[in-house]
Design an enzyme around this catalytic site. Structure first.
Site, PDB file in Angstrom:
ATOM      1  N   ARG A  13      -1.155  -6.287   4.720  1.00  0.00           N
ATOM      2  CA  ARG A  13      -1.163  -5.102   5.610  1.00  0.00           C
ATOM      3  C   ARG A  13      -0.780  -3.852   4.822  1.00  0.00           C
ATOM      4  O   ARG A  13      -0.491  -3.920   3.623  1.00  0.00           O
ATOM      5  CB  ARG A  13      -0.206  -5.314   6.782  1.00  0.00           C
ATOM      6  CG  ARG A  13       1.239  -5.432   6.355  1.00  0.00           C
ATOM      7  CD  ARG A  13       2.211  -5.370   7.525  1.00  0.00           C
ATOM      8  NE  ARG A  13       3.569  -5.279   7.034  1.00  0.00           N
ATOM      9  CZ  ARG A  13       4.439  -6.280   7.040  1.00  0.00           C
ATOM     10  NH1 ARG A  13       4.108  -7.450   7.547  1.00  0.00           N
ATOM     11  NH2 ARG A  13       5.654  -6.117   6.550  1.00  0.00           N
ATOM     12  N   VAL A  68       7.043 -13.406  -3.665  1.00  0.00           N
ATOM     13  CA  VAL A  68       7.107 -12.860  -5.034  1.00  0.00           C
ATOM     14  C   VAL A  68       8.510 -12.961  -5.636  1.00  0.00           C
ATOM     15  O   VAL A  68       8.659 -12.885  -6.861  1.00  0.00           O
ATOM     16  CB  VAL A  68       6.605 -11.390  -5.105  1.00  0.00           C
ATOM     17  CG1 VAL A  68       5.145 -11.295  -4.730  1.00  0.00           C
ATOM     18  CG2 VAL A  68       7.477 -10.457  -4.267  1.00  0.00           C
ATOM     19  N   ASN A  94       2.295  -4.952  -5.339  1.00  0.00           N
ATOM     20  CA  ASN A  94       2.513  -4.051  -4.202  1.00  0.00           C
ATOM     21  C   ASN A  94       3.608  -4.537  -3.250  1.00  0.00           C
ATOM     22  O   ASN A  94       4.210  -3.721  -2.547  1.00  0.00           O
ATOM     23  CB  ASN A  94       1.179  -3.907  -3.448  1.00  0.00           C
ATOM     24  CG  ASN A  94       1.366  -3.373  -2.054  1.00  0.00           C
ATOM     25  OD1 ASN A  94       1.497  -2.171  -1.842  1.00  0.00           O
ATOM     26  ND2 ASN A  94       1.399  -4.277  -1.057  1.00  0.00           N
ATOM     27  N   SER A 144       7.901   4.188  -5.988  1.00  0.00           N
ATOM     28  CA  SER A 144       8.153   5.026  -4.811  1.00  0.00           C
ATOM     29  C   SER A 144       8.740   6.364  -5.246  1.00  0.00           C
ATOM     30  O   SER A 144       9.442   6.454  -6.270  1.00  0.00           O
ATOM     31  CB  SER A 144       9.144   4.338  -3.869  1.00  0.00           C
ATOM     32  OG  SER A 144       9.599   5.240  -2.889  1.00  0.00           O
ATOM     33  N   TYR A 157      16.808   0.066  -2.685  1.00  0.00           N
ATOM     34  CA  TYR A 157      15.363   0.331  -2.800  1.00  0.00           C
ATOM     35  C   TYR A 157      15.071   1.278  -3.966  1.00  0.00           C
ATOM     36  O   TYR A 157      14.182   1.023  -4.790  1.00  0.00           O
ATOM     37  CB  TYR A 157      14.880   0.930  -1.483  1.00  0.00           C
ATOM     38  CG  TYR A 157      13.395   1.174  -1.381  1.00  0.00           C
ATOM     39  CD1 TYR A 157      12.522   0.133  -1.054  1.00  0.00           C
ATOM     40  CD2 TYR A 157      12.867   2.439  -1.592  1.00  0.00           C
ATOM     41  CE1 TYR A 157      11.156   0.370  -0.949  1.00  0.00           C
ATOM     42  CE2 TYR A 157      11.505   2.674  -1.485  1.00  0.00           C
ATOM     43  CZ  TYR A 157      10.651   1.635  -1.160  1.00  0.00           C
ATOM     44  OH  TYR A 157       9.307   1.865  -1.066  1.00  0.00           O
ATOM     45  N   ALA A 159      16.942   2.004  -6.587  1.00  0.00           N
ATOM     46  CA  ALA A 159      17.264   1.395  -7.884  1.00  0.00           C
ATOM     47  C   ALA A 159      16.166   0.424  -8.303  1.00  0.00           C
ATOM     48  O   ALA A 159      15.745   0.391  -9.465  1.00  0.00           O
ATOM     49  CB  ALA A 159      18.609   0.669  -7.801  1.00  0.00           C
ATOM     50  N   LYS A 161      12.987   0.490  -7.344  1.00  0.00           N
ATOM     51  CA  LYS A 161      11.751   1.220  -7.651  1.00  0.00           C
ATOM     52  C   LYS A 161      11.857   1.985  -8.971  1.00  0.00           C
ATOM     53  O   LYS A 161      10.866   2.111  -9.695  1.00  0.00           O
ATOM     54  CB  LYS A 161      11.386   2.157  -6.502  1.00  0.00           C
ATOM     55  CG  LYS A 161      10.997   1.430  -5.219  1.00  0.00           C
ATOM     56  CD  LYS A 161       9.747   0.580  -5.416  1.00  0.00           C
ATOM     57  CE  LYS A 161       9.214   0.008  -4.107  1.00  0.00           C
ATOM     58  NZ  LYS A 161       7.989  -0.789  -4.291  1.00  0.00           N
ATOM     59  N   ILE A 190       4.271   7.236   3.566  1.00  0.00           N
ATOM     60  CA  ILE A 190       2.935   6.742   3.918  1.00  0.00           C
ATOM     61  C   ILE A 190       2.998   6.007   5.260  1.00  0.00           C
ATOM     62  O   ILE A 190       3.929   5.225   5.508  1.00  0.00           O
ATOM     63  CB  ILE A 190       2.399   5.785   2.814  1.00  0.00           C
ATOM     64  CG1 ILE A 190       2.508   6.428   1.418  1.00  0.00           C
ATOM     65  CG2 ILE A 190       0.961   5.356   3.116  1.00  0.00           C
ATOM     66  CD1 ILE A 190       1.724   7.709   1.212  1.00  0.00           C
TER      67      ILE A 190
HETATM   68  P1  NAD Z   1       4.410  -2.909   4.647  1.00  0.00           P
HETATM   69  O1  NAD Z   1       5.710  -3.398   5.153  1.00  0.00           O
HETATM   70  O2  NAD Z   1       3.331  -2.560   5.606  1.00  0.00           O
HETATM   71  O3  NAD Z   1       3.800  -3.921   3.581  1.00  0.00           O
HETATM   72  C1  NAD Z   1       4.613  -4.663   2.696  1.00  0.00           C
HETATM   73  C2  NAD Z   1       3.830  -5.892   2.269  1.00  0.00           C
HETATM   74  O4  NAD Z   1       4.629  -6.661   1.364  1.00  0.00           O
HETATM   75  C3  NAD Z   1       3.454  -6.787   3.457  1.00  0.00           C
HETATM   76  O5  NAD Z   1       2.120  -7.230   3.328  1.00  0.00           O
HETATM   77  C4  NAD Z   1       4.426  -7.947   3.313  1.00  0.00           C
HETATM   78  O6  NAD Z   1       3.927  -9.164   3.844  1.00  0.00           O
HETATM   79  C5  NAD Z   1       4.571  -8.021   1.796  1.00  0.00           C
HETATM   80  N1  NAD Z   1       5.786  -8.704   1.360  1.00  0.00           N
HETATM   81  C6  NAD Z   1       7.073  -8.457   1.748  1.00  0.00           C
HETATM   82  N2  NAD Z   1       7.909  -9.329   1.145  1.00  0.00           N
HETATM   83  C7  NAD Z   1       7.133 -10.116   0.353  1.00  0.00           C
HETATM   84  C8  NAD Z   1       7.426 -11.210  -0.497  1.00  0.00           C
HETATM   85  N3  NAD Z   1       8.684 -11.645  -0.690  1.00  0.00           N
HETATM   86  N4  NAD Z   1       6.387 -11.804  -1.151  1.00  0.00           N
HETATM   87  C9  NAD Z   1       5.102 -11.388  -0.964  1.00  0.00           C
HETATM   88  N5  NAD Z   1       4.781 -10.358  -0.159  1.00  0.00           N
HETATM   89  C10 NAD Z   1       5.795  -9.741   0.496  1.00  0.00           C
HETATM   90  O7  NAD Z   1       4.793  -1.638   3.745  1.00  0.00           O
HETATM   91  P2  NAD Z   1       3.892  -0.696   2.819  1.00  0.00           P
HETATM   92  O8  NAD Z   1       4.309   0.678   3.121  1.00  0.00           O
HETATM   93  O9  NAD Z   1       2.460  -1.078   2.874  1.00  0.00           O
HETATM   94  O10 NAD Z   1       4.503  -1.095   1.388  1.00  0.00           O
HETATM   95  C11 NAD Z   1       3.703  -1.474   0.290  1.00  0.00           C
HETATM   96  C12 NAD Z   1       4.398  -1.013  -0.992  1.00  0.00           C
HETATM   97  O11 NAD Z   1       4.430   0.423  -1.004  1.00  0.00           O
HETATM   98  C13 NAD Z   1       5.860  -1.469  -1.094  1.00  0.00           C
HETATM   99  O12 NAD Z   1       6.141  -1.828  -2.426  1.00  0.00           O
HETATM  100  C14 NAD Z   1       6.625  -0.232  -0.698  1.00  0.00           C
HETATM  101  O13 NAD Z   1       7.916  -0.229  -1.249  1.00  0.00           O
HETATM  102  C15 NAD Z   1       5.750   0.844  -1.296  1.00  0.00           C
HETATM  103  N6  NAD Z   1       5.955   2.179  -0.732  1.00  0.00           N
HETATM  104  C16 NAD Z   1       5.744   2.449   0.586  1.00  0.00           C
HETATM  105  C17 NAD Z   1       5.962   3.733   1.063  1.00  0.00           C
HETATM  106  C18 NAD Z   1       5.745   4.106   2.499  1.00  0.00           C
HETATM  107  O14 NAD Z   1       6.133   5.234   2.896  1.00  0.00           O
HETATM  108  N7  NAD Z   1       5.130   3.280   3.320  1.00  0.00           N
HETATM  109  C19 NAD Z   1       6.411   4.747   0.191  1.00  0.00           C
HETATM  110  C20 NAD Z   1       6.623   4.432  -1.144  1.00  0.00           C
HETATM  111  C21 NAD Z   1       6.388   3.148  -1.600  1.00  0.00           C
END
Ligand code: NAD
Length: 249
Positions: A13, A68, A94, A144, A157, A159, A161, A190
């Protein structure tokens, strides 16, 4: 990217699913990883996404379970992929979680679990992914904006990233001999389930700090990842690409 293969961790997702769709639309065969955690809806989401992608092009996508944070599970996932596909050309680390709290109130478990998934998970992906990555391929790690700005309540988070960004620079040097490019993308705010708990008021406040005055969409991060994987970025390695709408702090 026709004829190439990619693995996206946490691809069920949000940003991961958008990245999987973008790489697939560019012609790549895509493996969508999801966590094998009891009761997690990610499995259904991953299977639905894979079905959707396979409807467009049969046998062009598959789902793979692995937490992971577990070295054993990531190693087993890479072995399974190597057996079925031989090798991959692109790896996008990701998967990520948040468990925000001020340091004074943060439990040791919240600290450890975020470091385990967000930083050690990327280490696992890189370490075992390199064993099945073709020379000339690419790795993109999702960092991030928090790594640079250190948002309140995100010590774990931010630290993790910051570690992801620096790990990516180190790996870029270590992999250059194999012509594998390693980069990170640092998204700002996002629109995914990760920010669903942010109140409308907090969103408005955040938007005021963003030059473009809006949060970003997962597809806008996916475009940056696709660019870094593509030959258009053939001379780019060890960089952190910020995708944040111009965050002014
Ligand atoms: P999200 O919660 O929609 O997606 C996170 C995904 O990681 C999900 O598919 C989940 O199933 C998977 N996941 C979680 N724990 C896991 C594990 N132990 N093993 C395998 N998969 C696992 O959030 P997102 O916003 O799509 O986040 C994706 C990436 O983007 C992340 O690394 C997040 O830190 C980074 N990010 C997001 C934002 C934001 O504002 N949404 C900003 C900066 C960085």
């Amino acid at each position: 990217m026709t004829g190439q293969s990619a693995l996206v961790t946490g691809g069920a997702r949000g940003i991961g699913a958008a990245v999987a769709r973008a790489l697939h639309a560019a012609g790549a065969r895509v493996a969508v990883n999801y966590p094998s955690l009891a009761g997690d809806p990610a499995r259904e989401d991953a299977l639905a996404l894979v079905d959707e992608l396979n409807q467009g092009r049969p046998d062009s996508a598959r789902a793979l379970a692995a937490d992971v944070a577990s070295a054993e599970q990531v190693q087993a996932m890479m072995s399974e992929l190597a057996t079925e596909w031989g090798a991959i050309d692109h790896l996008v680390n990701n998967a990520g979680i948040i468990r925000d709290r001020s340091i004074a109130k943060m439990s040791l478990d919240a600290w450890k679990s975020v470091l385990d998934v967000n930083l050690t998970g990327v280490f696992h992906g890189c370490k075992f992914g390199l064993e099945i990555l073709n020379d000339g391929g690419s790795i993109v790690n999702i960092s991030s904006l928090s790594a640079k700005l250190g948002f309140h309540g995100q010590s774990n988070y931010a630290a993790a990233k910051a570690g992801v960004s620096t790990l990516s620079r180190v790996l870029a040097r270590e992999c250059a001999g194999r012509e594998i490019r390693v980069n990170a993308v640092a998204p700002g705010v996002i629109e995914t389930s990760m920010i669903a708990s942010i109140s409308d008021r907090a969103r408005d406040e955040l938007a005021r700090s963003i030059a473009l005055k809006r949060v970003g969409q997962p597809s806008e991060v996916a475009s940056a990842v696709l660019f870094l994987c593509s030959p258009l970025a053939s001379y780019i390695t060890g960089t952190i690409l910020e995708v944040d709408g111009g965050f002014l702090g």
